[in-house]
Design an enzyme around this catalytic site. Structure first.
Site, mmCIF file in Angstrom:
data_model
loop_
_atom_site.group_PDB
_atom_site.id
_atom_site.type_symbol
_atom_site.label_atom_id
_atom_site.label_comp_id
_atom_site.label_asym_id
_atom_site.label_seq_id
_atom_site.Cartn_x
_atom_site.Cartn_y
_atom_site.Cartn_z
ATOM 1 C CD1 TRP A 1 -2.270 -2.218 1.524
ATOM 2 C CD2 TRP A 1 -3.033 -0.977 -0.182
ATOM 3 N NE1 TRP A 1 -3.305 -2.903 0.928
ATOM 4 C CE2 TRP A 1 -3.794 -2.166 -0.114
ATOM 5 C CE3 TRP A 1 -3.323 -0.061 -1.183
ATOM 6 C CZ2 TRP A 1 -4.838 -2.449 -1.011
ATOM 7 C CZ3 TRP A 1 -4.354 -0.339 -2.077
ATOM 8 C CH2 TRP A 1 -5.101 -1.510 -1.982
ATOM 9 C CG ASP B 1 -3.168 4.066 4.066
ATOM 10 O OD1 ASP B 1 -4.207 3.884 4.741
ATOM 11 O OD2 ASP B 1 -2.953 3.498 2.976
ATOM 12 C CE LYS C 1 -8.785 -1.708 4.337
ATOM 13 N NZ LYS C 1 -8.913 -2.911 3.581
HETATM 14 N N1 PMP Z 1 -4.383 1.551 2.095
HETATM 15 C C1 PMP Z 1 -4.499 0.436 2.805
HETATM 16 C C2 PMP Z 1 -3.601 0.214 3.973
HETATM 17 C C3 PMP Z 1 -5.486 -0.506 2.469
HETATM 18 O O1 PMP Z 1 -5.610 -1.639 3.188
HETATM 19 C C4 PMP Z 1 -6.335 -0.262 1.368
HETATM 20 C C5 PMP Z 1 -7.444 -1.203 0.979
HETATM 21 N N2 PMP Z 1 -7.272 -2.513 1.244
HETATM 22 C C6 PMP Z 1 -6.143 0.906 0.638
HETATM 23 C C7 PMP Z 1 -5.170 1.795 1.035
HETATM 24 C C8 PMP Z 1 -7.013 1.234 -0.525
HETATM 25 O O2 PMP Z 1 -8.240 1.575 -0.032
HETATM 26 P P1 PMP Z 1 -9.504 1.933 -0.919
HETATM 27 O O3 PMP Z 1 -9.955 0.669 -1.545
HETATM 28 O O4 PMP Z 1 -10.438 2.507 0.076
HETATM 29 O O5 PMP Z 1 -9.061 2.928 -1.945
#
Ligand code: PMP
Length: 366
Positions: free
Chosen positions: A101, A178, A202
């Protein structure tokens, strides 16, 4: 009805009592004559919902007065672009890469910087070590004139968590984090951060809602060409309602915040999350049929990836797990193996049922 223990990484399990309350209030919310999905976002009923949600979130996280809470859309992924658009201000920013991520975040920031001006630097990447730990404090060296330092404090795919926030703050530049996959899992001092963000799906509520909490002094330095919808200051000035916000998502988030308070708040959640995660890691470490290769000091309490002795047994493991009422244990396709996501809403009994099943499976195939 038979609800399974749902180990999905997201959208993830929600507290059952929240879903029941939402079901009860589906047709009519609190004497309003209609359901939450059907009411004006500017009416008195929804205003009370969003105000209570923000206040409860502020209470849970002890949000200081000079921080703004924004309820946005576009997911955490949109933040990857929105952050440099709002904060880079023609300068440079530094990124810590500790998993899939944060690697995505830096790529998007680089794209933005080349479009709007400014520079993105890599503070450190742990990729060469196979993403097995968070970055050590002394691996990050900054000059001090960076617009911000970006980190992902819980890498959902790799199962890596950062536990030392003050060390990040000690660099003296605003830390942008994040926190999508561990926000609200434990108390922390928001003053260590300039901005935190999280996709809701989550630990907060349904996907489609994104929570951003930002220090007021960071507002007002957005790129001149920024779309209004993406400008934190515009959204803050308009109470997150420049347009129609994701009303139902905000309502469910509000129910989750209330539930967290009823559970005893974030200190109580931390104790429960610690107990769940350490039981599962101890089990994995104590059984040679399973392994988790993350440095113990960086092991995530929310996402527990693990592998079986032989990958060829993965299919059978997943099929038998489904049959036993243990759902969505497949690891992310980029890393393979298994992953148990055990967010706030996963009860200890779910983790115990998983360990019992893992033990049985290992005996049958070991
Ligand atoms: N950052 C992290 C740490 C994530 O776990 C996720 C989704 N699994 C995202 C970003 C992306 O999130 P979104 O699908 O809400 O764009």
């Amino acid at each position: 009805m038979s609800r399974v223990f749902n180990f999905s990484a997201g959208p993830a399990a929600l507290p059952e009592s929240v879903l029941r309350q939402a079901a009860d209030e589906m047709l009519e919310w609190n004497g309003a004559g209609c359901g939450v999905m059907e009411m004006s976002h500017r009416g008195a009923a929804f205003t009370s919902i969003v105000e209570a949600a923000e206040q409860d979130l502020r209470d849970l996280l002890a949000v200081p007065k000079d921080y703004r809470v924004l309820f946005l859309q576009g997911g955490a992924t949109q933040q990857f672009a929105q952050i440099p658009m709002n904060l880079l201000d023609g300068g440079k920013a530094s990124y810590v890469v500790t998993g899939a991520w944060s690697r995505k975040a830096v790529k998007e920031a680089e794209r933005m910087a080349s479009a709007i001006g400014g520079r993105i630097e890599l503070a450190v990447s742990t990729e060469a070590h196979g993403f097995r730990r968070f970055a050590a404090a002394d691996e990050i060296s900054l000059r001090g004139d960076e617009a911000y330092l970006h980190v992902c404090t819980n890498e959902t795919i790799h199962g890596i968590e950062c536990f030392d926030f003050p060390a990040l703050a000690a660099h003296g530049v605003p830390v942008v984090a994040d926190m999508s996959s561990h926000i609200l899992s434990r108390p922390f001092d928001l003053r260590d951060f300039g901005l935190i963000y999280a996709g809701a799906q989550k630990n907060i509520g349904p996907s489609g809602l994104t929570v951003v909490i930002v220090r007021e002094s960071l507002l007002g330095r957005a790129w001149a060409g920024i779309p209004q919808m993406l400008d934190y200051k515009v959204m803050a000035d308009n109470g997150s309602m420049l347009n129609t916000p994701p009303t139902y998502g905000i309502y469910i988030a509000g129910l989750v915040f209330r539930w967290l308070k009823e559970q005893g708040g974030l200190a109580a959640m931390e104790a429960r999350n610690k107990a769940k995660a350490s039981a599962l890691y101890d089990f994995i470490d104590g059984n040679d049929f399973y392994r988790n290769e993350i440095d113990p000091a960086s092991r995530s309490r929310m996402n527990v990836p693990f592998r079986l002795r032989e990958d060829s047994l993965d299919k059978a493991f997943l099929a038998d797990a489904e049959a036993a009422g243990l759902a969505q244990l497949k690891g992310h396709k980029s890393v393979g193996g298994m992953r148990a996501s055990i967010y706030n809403a996963m009860p200890l009994e779910g983790v115990q049922a998983l360990m019992q099943y893992m033990d049985d499976f290992a005996r049958r195939h070991g």
